[in-house]
Scaffold this active site. Structure first.
Site, PDB file in Angstrom:
ATOM      1  N   HIS A 138       0.882  -1.175  -0.061  1.00 22.68           N
ATOM      2  CA  HIS A 138       0.083  -0.047   0.111  1.00 22.68           C
ATOM      3  C   HIS A 138       0.849   1.310  -0.130  1.00 22.68           C
ATOM      4  O   HIS A 138       1.942   1.273   0.733  1.00 22.68           O
ATOM      5  CB  HIS A 138      -0.828   0.228   1.227  1.00 22.68           C
ATOM      6  CG  HIS A 138      -1.683   1.138   1.260  1.00 22.68           C
ATOM      7  ND1 HIS A 138      -3.308   0.726   0.747  1.00 22.68           N
ATOM      8  CD2 HIS A 138      -1.829   2.405   1.467  1.00 22.68           C
ATOM      9  CE1 HIS A 138      -3.996   1.968   0.830  1.00 22.68           C
ATOM     10  NE2 HIS A 138      -3.335   2.932   1.415  1.00 22.68           N
ATOM     11  N   ASP A 176     -14.404   3.766   7.066  1.00 22.36           N
ATOM     12  CA  ASP A 176     -13.216   4.641   6.557  1.00 22.36           C
ATOM     13  C   ASP A 176     -13.781   5.569   5.356  1.00 22.36           C
ATOM     14  O   ASP A 176     -13.439   6.589   5.109  1.00 22.36           O
ATOM     15  CB  ASP A 176     -12.188   3.613   6.152  1.00 22.36           C
ATOM     16  CG  ASP A 176     -10.796   4.447   5.438  1.00 22.36           C
ATOM     17  OD1 ASP A 176     -10.421   5.459   6.282  1.00 22.36           O
ATOM     18  OD2 ASP A 176     -10.748   3.908   4.388  1.00 22.36           O
ATOM     19  N   ARG A 235     -12.958  13.709   6.058  1.00 24.21           N
ATOM     20  CA  ARG A 235     -11.633  14.266   6.115  1.00 24.21           C
ATOM     21  C   ARG A 235     -11.121  15.024   5.067  1.00 24.21           C
ATOM     22  O   ARG A 235     -10.432  16.120   5.186  1.00 24.21           O
ATOM     23  CB  ARG A 235     -10.635  13.410   6.490  1.00 24.21           C
ATOM     24  CG  ARG A 235     -10.966  12.596   7.904  1.00 24.21           C
ATOM     25  CD  ARG A 235     -10.063  11.270   7.973  1.00 24.21           C
ATOM     26  NE  ARG A 235      -8.873  11.512   7.927  1.00 24.21           N
ATOM     27  CZ  ARG A 235      -7.810  10.510   7.201  1.00 24.21           C
ATOM     28  NH1 ARG A 235      -8.291   9.293   7.026  1.00 24.21           N
ATOM     29  NH2 ARG A 235      -6.657  10.651   7.199  1.00 24.21           N
ATOM     30  N   SER A 254      -6.925   4.229   8.812  1.00 16.31           N
ATOM     31  CA  SER A 254      -7.539   4.023   7.330  1.00 16.31           C
ATOM     32  C   SER A 254      -6.774   3.136   6.638  1.00 16.31           C
ATOM     33  O   SER A 254      -7.391   2.211   6.086  1.00 16.31           O
ATOM     34  CB  SER A 254      -7.532   5.590   6.963  1.00 16.31           C
ATOM     35  OG  SER A 254      -7.739   5.660   5.367  1.00 16.31           O
ATOM     36  N   LYS A 293      -7.855  -1.162   5.631  1.00 21.79           N
ATOM     37  CA  LYS A 293      -7.987  -1.726   4.554  1.00 21.79           C
ATOM     38  C   LYS A 293      -7.347  -2.897   4.419  1.00 21.79           C
ATOM     39  O   LYS A 293      -7.471  -3.852   3.530  1.00 21.79           O
ATOM     40  CB  LYS A 293      -7.819  -0.727   3.372  1.00 21.79           C
ATOM     41  CG  LYS A 293      -8.901   0.550   3.354  1.00 21.79           C
ATOM     42  CD  LYS A 293      -8.710   1.349   2.232  1.00 21.79           C
ATOM     43  CE  LYS A 293      -7.644   2.496   2.430  1.00 21.79           C
ATOM     44  NZ  LYS A 293      -8.188   3.689   2.714  1.00 21.79           N
TER      45      LYS A 293
HETATM   46  N1  URA Z   1      -4.404   6.741   2.431  1.00 21.59           N
HETATM   47  C1  URA Z   1      -5.512   6.099   2.860  1.00 21.59           C
HETATM   48  O1  URA Z   1      -5.804   5.050   2.456  1.00 21.59           O
HETATM   49  N2  URA Z   1      -5.882   6.924   3.809  1.00 21.59           N
HETATM   50  C2  URA Z   1      -5.484   8.015   4.423  1.00 21.59           C
HETATM   51  O2  URA Z   1      -5.871   8.624   5.549  1.00 21.59           O
HETATM   52  C3  URA Z   1      -4.490   8.477   3.641  1.00 21.59           C
HETATM   53  C4  URA Z   1      -3.959   8.114   2.742  1.00 21.59           C
END
Ligand code: URA
Length: 433
Positions: free
Chosen positions: A82, A161, A168, A183, A187
Site C-alpha cells: 500500500h 473509513d 476528512r 485508514s 483496508k
Molecule cells: N491513504 C489512505 O488510504 N488513507 C488515508 O487516510 C490517507 C492515505
C-alpha cells in the site's frame, strides 16, 4: 453516551475507550452522528492525537464496519502493498508482475485516484478492454493460476473509513498520523493479506511533508500490523518530486513497460525493486533483501516480468498488444512544452501542484464521478538537480482540452530554479520493520 462529551474529552487530550470509539464509528457510519460533530472530533484528533491503543481500536472499528475478504482459498503467503499516495506513483503496475514472477501470490485490491494523487486501476484502465471488475471467484482463480490479480475495492470494504475519509477530505483533517494509520491498516486487514509492505511517501507531493512525520506514521502502522498478526514492513520513500518521468494514466503505463524492459528512470526502478524485494522476502521467496533485489534485477533484464505484465493485461480483458506497442495507448491531441525562464539547476518541484495540473488537464477527477481522459498528463523532462538554460523544456503537458491555461500556470510555478546544484535526493530514506 453523548458525542458532545466525547468531543470534549478528546479536545482536552483524553484517551477514548474502545467502547467510545465503537460508539463513534458505528454512530457516524449509520448516520446517527451528524457530519458537524464528527468533523469537530476529527479536528480534535488532529490536534491532540491518539495513543497506540486508541489507534488499534479505531482500526478494528473500521474493519468491523464492513466485510472481511476471505483469501484462504489462495495458496501461499498473500503479500499486499500500500502506498500512502503520491504523484507519478506507478509502483503497483511494476511490482504485481515482478513479485508474481517469483511465485508469490499478489492479490491486489486497489483504489481509484482522487484529488492530486492517481489510482492504479485508473492507470490500467487506460489499456483498451482492461477491467478490474472481477468476481470473487475469478479473482481467486487468477491468483491461484497466474499468481496475480487486481480488483477494485468492494463497496462494503471498510465503509466507515470511506465515509470518514470523504469527510476528512473536505474538513482539512487528512494529515493526521492516527487517522491515516487507521485508514490504511484497516483496508489491508479487511482485504485479507497475511503480510503487508507499506510505501510511506514523504515530501511536497505526500501527506507527510517531513521525515519525522513519515517515520511516526510508518512506525505506527508497523505496530498496528504486528499487533494484529500481520508481518508488516514500512519503506519511507521520496515524494519531493513525481516518481519517474510520467504523470497521468496511459503515459504511466508506458513508463512501467520501460521499467520492465530495464530502461526506466532510476528513482522509479529503485523504489519499485525495493518494494518488490521486501514483498518477496515476506512471502518467503528469498532469505534476505539483497538476494531478492539482485534476482529482480536479473528477472527484469531477462524480460520475464514484462511477459508477466502482458499476461496480467490479457487475463483481465485488456489488449496485450499494447505491451509490445505502447503507441496503441490513448494519445492526446495537444502537447505543450513549458520552457525555463531562468538558467541554473532545478532546486525544488512542488509535487502537489504537478498532481493538480495533471488533474486539470483531464488525467484525474475533481469529483468522485468525473470521467478520466487517459491520454492526459505531464512528462517531467527536468527533475531536481538537472541543469537548465533559459528556453530549455522543463516539462510537457498532454491534453485534449483547448483551455489549459490554469494547468500550464500550475506546472510552470511548480518548478524552482537556483544557481547552485542541490544535494542529491535519497529515494529510500528508511525501512521500518
Ligand atoms: N491513504 C489512505 O488510504 N488513507 C488515508 O487516510 C490517507 C492515505
Amino acid at each position: 453516551m453523548r458525542m458532545v462529551d466525547l468531543i470534549h474529552k478528546k479536545k482536552q487530550g483524553g484517551s477514548l475507550t474502545c467502547d467510545e470509539i465503537n460508539f463513534i464509528v458505528k454512530g457516524y457510519t449509520s448516520g446517527k452522528i451528524p457530519d458537524y460533530q464528527m468533523s469537530a472530533l476529527l479536528m480534535s484528533i488532529c490536534f491532540m492525537s491518539m495513543d497506540k491503543r486508541e489507534i488499534a481500536d479505531l482500526t478494528l472499528a473500521y474493519v468491523n464496519s464492513g466485510d472481511r475478504i476471505n483469501l484462504t482459498e489462495i495458496n501461499g503467503i498473500k503479500v499486499d502493498k500500500h502506498s500512502t499516495g503520491g504523484v507519478g506513483d506507478k509502483v503497483s503496475l511494476i511490482i504485481i508482475p515482478l513479485v508474481a514472477s517469483v511465485g508469490i501470490p499478489v492479490a491486489k485490491m486497489s483504489g481509484r485516484g482522487l484529488g492530486h494523487t492517481g489510482g492504479t486501476i485508473d492507470k490500467l484502465e487506460a489499456i483498451e478492454g482492461f477491467t478490474a471488475n472481477l468476481s470473487r471467484k475469478q479473482f481467486i482463480s487468477n491468483v491461484n493460476t497466474y499468481k496475480m490479480a487486481i480488483a477494485g475495492q468492494s463497496e462494503n470494504l471498510t465503509p466507515a473509513d470511506k465515509k470518514i475519509y470523504a469527510l476528512r477530505d473536505v474538513t482539512a483533517t487528512v494529515e493526521s498520523v492516527p487517522l491515516i494509520a487507521a485508514s490504511v491498516m484497516s483496508k489491508k486487514i479487511a482485504s485479507g493479506a497475511d503480510a503487508v509492505v507499506l510505501d510511506v511517501k514523504v515530501g511536497s507531493g505526500a501527506f507527510m511533508k517531513s521525515l519525522d512525520e513519515a517515520r511516526e506514521l510508518a512506525q505506527t502502522m508497523v505496530e498496528i500490523g504486528k499487533s494484529l498478526g500481520r508481518k508488516t514492513i514500512a519503506v519511507i520513500t521520496d515524494m519531493s518530486q513525481p516518481l519517474g518521468l510520467e504523470v497521468g494514466n496511459a503515459n504511466e503505463v508506458k513508463e512501467s513497460i520501460e521499467v520492465l524492459k530495464g530502461r526506466g528512470a532510476y528513482d522509479l526502478c529503485t523504489v519499485s525493486l525495493t518494494i518488490a524485494s521486501y514483498m518477496a522476502v515476506l512471502g518467503g521467496a528469498f532469505p534476505d533483501f539483497d538476494k531478492a533485489y539482485a534476482e529482480f534485477q536479473a528477472i527484469v533484464l531477462s524480460g520475464q516480468s514484462l511477459k508477466k505484465l502482458k499476461q496480467l493485461v490479457q487475463i483481465q480483458g485488456g489488449n496485450p498488444d499494447v505491451i509490445d506497442n505502447p503507441g496503441k495507448l490513448p494519445q492526446a491531441k495537444y502537447h505543450i512544452a513549458i520552457k525555463s525562464s531562468e538558467s541554473g539547476y532545478i532546486s525544488a518541484i512542488n509535487t502537489e501542484s504537478i498532481g493538480v495540473s495533471a488533474m486539470l488537464l483531464g488525467a484525474g477527477r475533481k469529483n468522485k464521478d468525473d470521467l478520466i481522459d487517459y491520454s492526459a498528463g505531464l512528462t517531467m523532462v527536468k527533475k531536481i538537480g538537472d541543469k537548465v538554460n533559459i528556453g530549455d523544456t522543463i516539462c510537457i503537458l498532454h491534453t485534449n482540452l483547448e483551455n489549459y491555461e490554469e494547468a500550464e500556470t500550475m506546472a510552470r510555478s511548480a518548478y524552482s530554479v537556483k544557481a547552485d546544484k542541490p544535494k542529491p535526493i535519497n529515494y529510500i530514506y528508511e525501512v521500518i520493520q
